[in-house]
Design an enzyme around this catalytic site. Structure first.
Site, PDB file in Angstrom:
ATOM      1  N   HIS A  79       0.881  -1.309   0.143  1.00 30.49           N
ATOM      2  CA  HIS A  79      -0.162  -0.043   0.001  1.00 30.49           C
ATOM      3  C   HIS A  79       0.760   1.226  -0.149  1.00 30.49           C
ATOM      4  CE1 HIS A  79      -3.967  -2.050   0.694  1.00 30.49           C
ATOM      5  NE2 HIS A  79      -3.265  -2.867   1.285  1.00 30.49           N
ATOM      6  N   ASN A 152     -10.387  -2.620   2.572  1.00 30.12           N
ATOM      7  CA  ASN A 152     -10.052  -2.666   1.032  1.00 30.12           C
ATOM      8  C   ASN A 152     -11.296  -2.402   0.263  1.00 30.12           C
ATOM      9  OD1 ASN A 152      -7.356  -3.111   1.240  1.00 30.12           O
ATOM     10  ND2 ASN A 152      -7.799  -5.286   1.127  1.00 30.12           N
ATOM     11  N   HIS A 343      -3.737   1.244  12.155  1.00 30.43           N
ATOM     12  CA  HIS A 343      -3.480  -0.187  12.932  1.00 30.43           C
ATOM     13  C   HIS A 343      -4.703  -0.768  13.178  1.00 30.43           C
ATOM     14  CE1 HIS A 343      -2.240  -2.944  15.661  1.00 30.43           C
ATOM     15  NE2 HIS A 343      -1.825  -2.263  16.640  1.00 30.43           N
TER      16      HIS A 343
HETATM   17 FE1  HDE Z   1      -2.659  -4.707   5.360  1.00 26.59          FE
HETATM   18  N1  HDE Z   1      -0.812  -3.846   6.044  1.00 26.59           N
HETATM   19  N2  HDE Z   1      -1.976  -6.644   5.899  1.00 26.59           N
HETATM   20  N3  HDE Z   1      -4.376  -5.644   4.604  1.00 26.59           N
HETATM   21  N4  HDE Z   1      -3.222  -2.813   4.650  1.00 26.59           N
HETATM   22  C1  HDE Z   1      -0.460  -2.632   5.802  1.00 26.59           C
HETATM   23  O1  HDE Z   1       0.683  -1.595   7.379  1.00 26.59           O
HETATM   24  C2  HDE Z   1      -0.892  -6.768   6.579  1.00 26.59           C
HETATM   25  C3  HDE Z   1      -4.789  -6.821   4.741  1.00 26.59           C
HETATM   26  C4  HDE Z   1      -4.513  -2.644   4.318  1.00 26.59           C
HETATM   27  O2  HDE Z   1      -3.317   3.725   3.887  1.00 26.59           O
HETATM   28  C5  HDE Z   1       0.922  -2.623   6.502  1.00 26.59           C
HETATM   29  O3  HDE Z   1       1.191   0.898   7.712  1.00 26.59           O
HETATM   30  C6  HDE Z   1      -0.972  -8.231   6.982  1.00 26.59           C
HETATM   31  C7  HDE Z   1      -6.041  -7.081   4.707  1.00 26.59           C
HETATM   32  C8  HDE Z   1      -4.417  -1.159   3.954  1.00 26.59           C
HETATM   33  O4  HDE Z   1      -1.518   3.512   5.481  1.00 26.59           O
HETATM   34  C9  HDE Z   1       1.359  -3.759   7.016  1.00 26.59           C
HETATM   35  C10 HDE Z   1      -2.037  -8.717   6.474  1.00 26.59           C
HETATM   36  C11 HDE Z   1      -6.760  -5.644   4.430  1.00 26.59           C
HETATM   37  C12 HDE Z   1      -3.349  -0.519   4.449  1.00 26.59           C
HETATM   38  C13 HDE Z   1       0.087  -4.697   6.491  1.00 26.59           C
HETATM   39  C14 HDE Z   1      -2.558  -7.800   5.636  1.00 26.59           C
HETATM   40  C15 HDE Z   1      -5.488  -4.853   4.358  1.00 26.59           C
HETATM   41  C16 HDE Z   1      -2.658  -1.812   4.661  1.00 26.59           C
HETATM   42  C17 HDE Z   1       2.013  -1.881   5.434  1.00 26.59           C
HETATM   43  C18 HDE Z   1      -2.368 -10.193   6.426  1.00 26.59           C
HETATM   44  C19 HDE Z   1      -8.077  -5.154   4.351  1.00 26.59           C
HETATM   45  C20 HDE Z   1      -2.645   0.653   3.966  1.00 26.59           C
HETATM   46  C21 HDE Z   1       2.198  -0.532   5.725  1.00 26.59           C
HETATM   47  C22 HDE Z   1      -2.714 -10.767   7.720  1.00 26.59           C
HETATM   48  C23 HDE Z   1      -8.841  -5.524   5.393  1.00 26.59           C
HETATM   49  C24 HDE Z   1      -2.897   1.651   5.162  1.00 26.59           C
HETATM   50  C25 HDE Z   1       1.309  -0.341   7.009  1.00 26.59           C
HETATM   51  C26 HDE Z   1      -2.441   2.821   4.803  1.00 26.59           C
HETATM   52  C27 HDE Z   1      -1.201  -1.666   4.990  1.00 26.59           C
HETATM   53  C28 HDE Z   1       0.039  -5.898   7.085  1.00 26.59           C
HETATM   54  C29 HDE Z   1      -3.917  -7.999   4.909  1.00 26.59           C
HETATM   55  C30 HDE Z   1      -5.458  -3.374   4.237  1.00 26.59           C
HETATM   56  C31 HDE Z   1       2.620  -4.364   6.768  1.00 26.59           C
HETATM   57  C32 HDE Z   1       0.311  -8.812   7.820  1.00 26.59           C
HETATM   58  C33 HDE Z   1      -6.900  -8.440   4.691  1.00 26.59           C
HETATM   59  C34 HDE Z   1      -5.678  -0.577   3.549  1.00 26.59           C
HETATM   60  O5  HDE Z   1       1.313  -3.581   8.557  1.00 26.59           O
END
Ligand code: HDE
Length: 703
Positions: A79, A152, A343
């Site tokens: 992202h 999402n 978070h």
């Molecule tokens: Fe994320 N995801 N994600 N994700 N995600 C990040 O956090 C992660 C997942 C989503 O505009 C990271 O700050 C794991 C689902 C958005 O700053 C990180 C797993 C959904 C954004 C991370 C998922 C999301 C992130 C990278 C699987 C929809 C951007 C930078 C367990 C419900 C937020 C950060 C923004 C960002 C980890 C799966 C949505 C690495 C481990 C499912 C919208 O923490």
């Protein structure tokens, strides 16, 4: 250093952190070093002689360059490419029966929010219109602390367990040996992984549909994806899925267009949102919830803890709770959009988690990633600070900006009067939902997570014909980019045959592989209308309309189109071969908004060509004008032409209605005679804009 208080007031989204905002370069201000020292010359480094080497002594040069050298922070591991804006959320009615969260109680209260949209795979500088899932992350600055709903634009996810996330992302990111391709899933490693991961099939269907290439951030749905919990003041818990429903409806680009926009305007989505906010066309969504009683947890035939499943709206309707309005652009991209730290673990009393193993992993990951990106004191950054006081015994750490006074930083204490205290007895404090737990320590997927295909089929069955065609086309496009035949075959024979025989057959034919796989599951014909985008818009608010002109165009037609469509909230721009003005047939000067090379058809939703002998005669000779209408036709866009303007459509070989006496429409192409009724043209033109026209015979159009 002059700190200027900026209070834009009135929107309900002013925050005390605005005190940090600083207008750069106020009148009369002098350039200084970071230590406040006025500098006599900032343009020449200190040298031993005018042509001599630079001196190490030059502290000003070193400070300036060293700060520059450290301007970047690590981009988000996923992202990374995003755009954000401020706004507010307001509930329609108190929702206390279901949740005690204060953000849901008072219809008069506007809770400030910051919203960030993103793509997943691309780097920070990648194009907005890549085919991808879009992040839809909302930070609510509530009176009980910050709540982040990090969702999402698709309601399901590729994997069921967080432990697979690094594999998924390593597979979709550019391949590690040559860092190709940027912001694209159309490569071998991604399809290799998903073809061996059948649980990804449902989300693949969403990404390969037009949901993967939205027209505008304001025309996307948002989803919390996981099942969460709502808890009321009596402590009663229910399961909940969160939804964002866009007021402008759900609309998308077509793939050819999305690819071209990536080159013509890589900032297409962020520009669209920025410009909309600047002109007061504020993006809006309704927050909806699907609520499931705890006793109904197992009645669906799929597991509510499985993030590859959605709850069909026919089974549990979406109840709309309130509205989010986005009405203020950031003052500084880095300070706000880049440094905002979401978070999933940022919750408030009345909202809690489920045991979805994907969500559980996220609860660890987000805090961890913020520490790498921003350091342990990320919550002190203006964009991340809650609007309520923060008090605890956490101290020090990199970039600590608080000056904690006194000698007590521990609990229990008597030297600090036992402060700060806990709030065990109050309803306004967070306490985890006391879910009963027992179980064997085990690494195993629940058998209730094992159906990987029936909702992929549900999605396919719910699509209109044109949506199905687009899905076939995008699977075919992506798979045709692969070098590995075995991966192509596995996608068809292990995944697609289990979704739909028709889908598998059509994709297989396009990519020259044989369907040899037998479905492992029984086909079904259930569908859900909520999943389809085949719903015409009810307004043209936020749409961009081009008027193509040359000298001698009919001024009255142009003025009427401009004023009527602008009143409806559309953006109307006049395009001509060069910038400046053109003289219309009635002698009036028409202001040109863009020269043709700067205004390709792919960044517009519709095009109007006015009458005028001279104007039409000039435009049929202009390659860019002919290409503009041909391409707009190819992409299914509304086109209208009057009088001689119709000649341009003929030159581009477009199919128009025959006969020229009245206003006529053929597959979204509106034509009218020279003296035709402009108001009637506008009505038909607007009507044609409500939906793209994919029924057109485009094979013969040279777009
Ligand atoms: Fe994320 N995801 N994600 N994700 N995600 C990040 O956090 C992660 C997942 C989503 O505009 C990271 O700050 C794991 C689902 C958005 O700053 C990180 C797993 C959904 C954004 C991370 C998922 C999301 C992130 C990278 C699987 C929809 C951007 C930078 C367990 C419900 C937020 C950060 C923004 C960002 C980890 C799966 C949505 C690495 C481990 C499912 C919208 O923490």
């Amino acid at each position: 250093m002059a700190m200027k208080r900026i209070d834009k007031g009135g929107n309900g989204n002013t925050r005390k952190d605005r005190d940090f905002a600083r207008d750069t370069h106020m009148a009369g201000e002098k350039l200084t070093t970071n230590q406040g020292l006025k500098i006599s010359d900032d343009q020449n480094s200190l040298k031993a002689g005018v042509r001599g080497p630079t001196l190490l002594e030059d502290f000003h040069l070193r400070e300036k360059i060293q700060h520059f050298d450290h301007e970047r922070i690590p981009e988000r591991v996923v992202h990374a490419r995003g755009a954000g804006a401020h706004g507010y959320f307001q509930v329609y009615e108190p929702f206390s029966e279901y949740s005690r969260a204060q953000v849901f109680q008072d219809p008069a209260k506007k809770t400030p929010v910051f919203l960030r949209f993103s793509t997943v795979a691309g780097s920070r500088g990648s194009a907005d219109t890549a085919r991808d899932v879009r992040g839809f992350a909302v930070k609510f600055y509530t009176d009980e602390g910050v709540w982040d709903l990090v969702g999402n634009n698709m309601p399901v996810f590729f994997i069921q367990d967080a432990i697979k996330f690094p594999d998924l992302i390593h597979a979709v990111k550019p391949e590690p040996h040559n860092e190709i391709p940027q912001a694209a899933s159309a490569h071998d490693t991604f399809w290799d992984f998903v073809s061996l991961t059948p649980e990804s099939t449902h989300t693949l269907m969403w990404v390969m549909s037009d949901r993967g290439i939205p027209r505008s951030f304001s025309m996307m749905e948002g989803f919390g994806v996981h099942t969460f919990r709502l808890i009321n003041a009596k402590g009663k818990a229910r399961f909940v899925k969160f939804h964002w429903k866009p007021i402008k409806g759900i609309h998308s680009l077509v793939w050819d267009e999305a690819q071209k926009i990536a080159g013509k305007d890589a900032d297409f989505h962020r520009r669209d949102m920025w410009m909309a906010i600047e002109r007061g066309d504020f993006p809006e969504w309704e927050l909806g919830v699907q609520i499931v009683e705890e006793m109904d947890e197992h009645k669906f035939g799929f597991d509510l803890l499985d993030a590859t499943k959605l709850i069909p709206e026919e089974l549990v309707p979406v109840r709309r709770l309130g509205k989010m309005v986005i009405n203020r652009n950031p003052d500084n991209y880095f300070a706000e959009t880049e440094q905002v730290a979401f978070h999933t673990g940022h919750v408030v009393p009345g909202i809690d988690f489920s045991n979805d193993p994907l969500l559980q992993g996220r609860l660890f990951s987000y805090m961890d990633t913020q520490i790498t990106r921003l350091g342990p004191n990320f919550a002190q950054l203006p964009i991340n600070r809650p609007t309520v006081p923060v008090d605890n015994n956490q101290r020090e750490g990199k970039s600590q900006s608080m000056i904690h006074k006194g000698r007590v930083a521990y609990f229990p204490n008597s030297l600090g009067n036992g402060q700060p205290t806990h709030s065990p007895e109050t309803l306004t404090a967070f306490s985890s939902y006391p879910e009963r737990m027992e179980g064997t320590k085990i690494r195993q997927r629940s058998p209730s997570f094992s159906d990987h295909f029936s909702q992929a089929t549900l999605f396919w069955n719910s699509m209109a014909l044109w949506e199905k065609e687009h899905i076939v086309a995008s699977f075919s496009f992506e798979l045709n980019m692969l070098e590995t035949k075995a991966v192509q075959e596995r996608v068809v024979n292990e995944l697609l045959v289990n979704v739909s025989a028709e889908l598998a057959k059509k994709v297989a034919a396009n990519i020259a592989v044989k369907v040899t796989g037998k479905p492992k599951v029984k086909a079904h014909d259930r569908s859900s209308v909520a999943l389809s985008m085949n719903k015409p818009a009810d307004s043209i608010k936020g749409r961009k309309i081009a008027i193509l002109v040359a000298a001698g165009a009919e001024g009255r037609q142009i003025r009427e189109i401009q004023s009527s469509l602008r009143k409806m909230g559309a953006v109307v721009e006049v395009i001509s071969r060069v910038a400046g003005t053109v003289k219309s047939a009635d002698g009036s000067e028409i202001a040109v908004d863009h020269a043709a090379p700067n205004a390709p058809s792919v960044i517009y939703d519709a095009v109007f060509i006015p009458g005028g002998k001279e104007s039409a005669a000039a435009m049929v000779q202009q390659g860019l004008a002919v290409h503009f209408v041909a391409e707009a036709y190819f992409h299914g866009k509304a086109i209208a032409a009057m009088g001689e303007g119709v000649e341009l459509l003929a030159k581009a070989q477009l199919k128009v209605a025959s006969g020229d006496q009245t206003v006529a429409t053929n597959q979204g192409v509106v034509t009218a005679p020279a003296r035709g009724d402009v108001k009637a043209v506008i009505r038909s033109f607007v009507d044609a804009m409500m939906q793209r026209h994919y029924e057109r015979p485009v094979e013969s159009v040279p777009a």
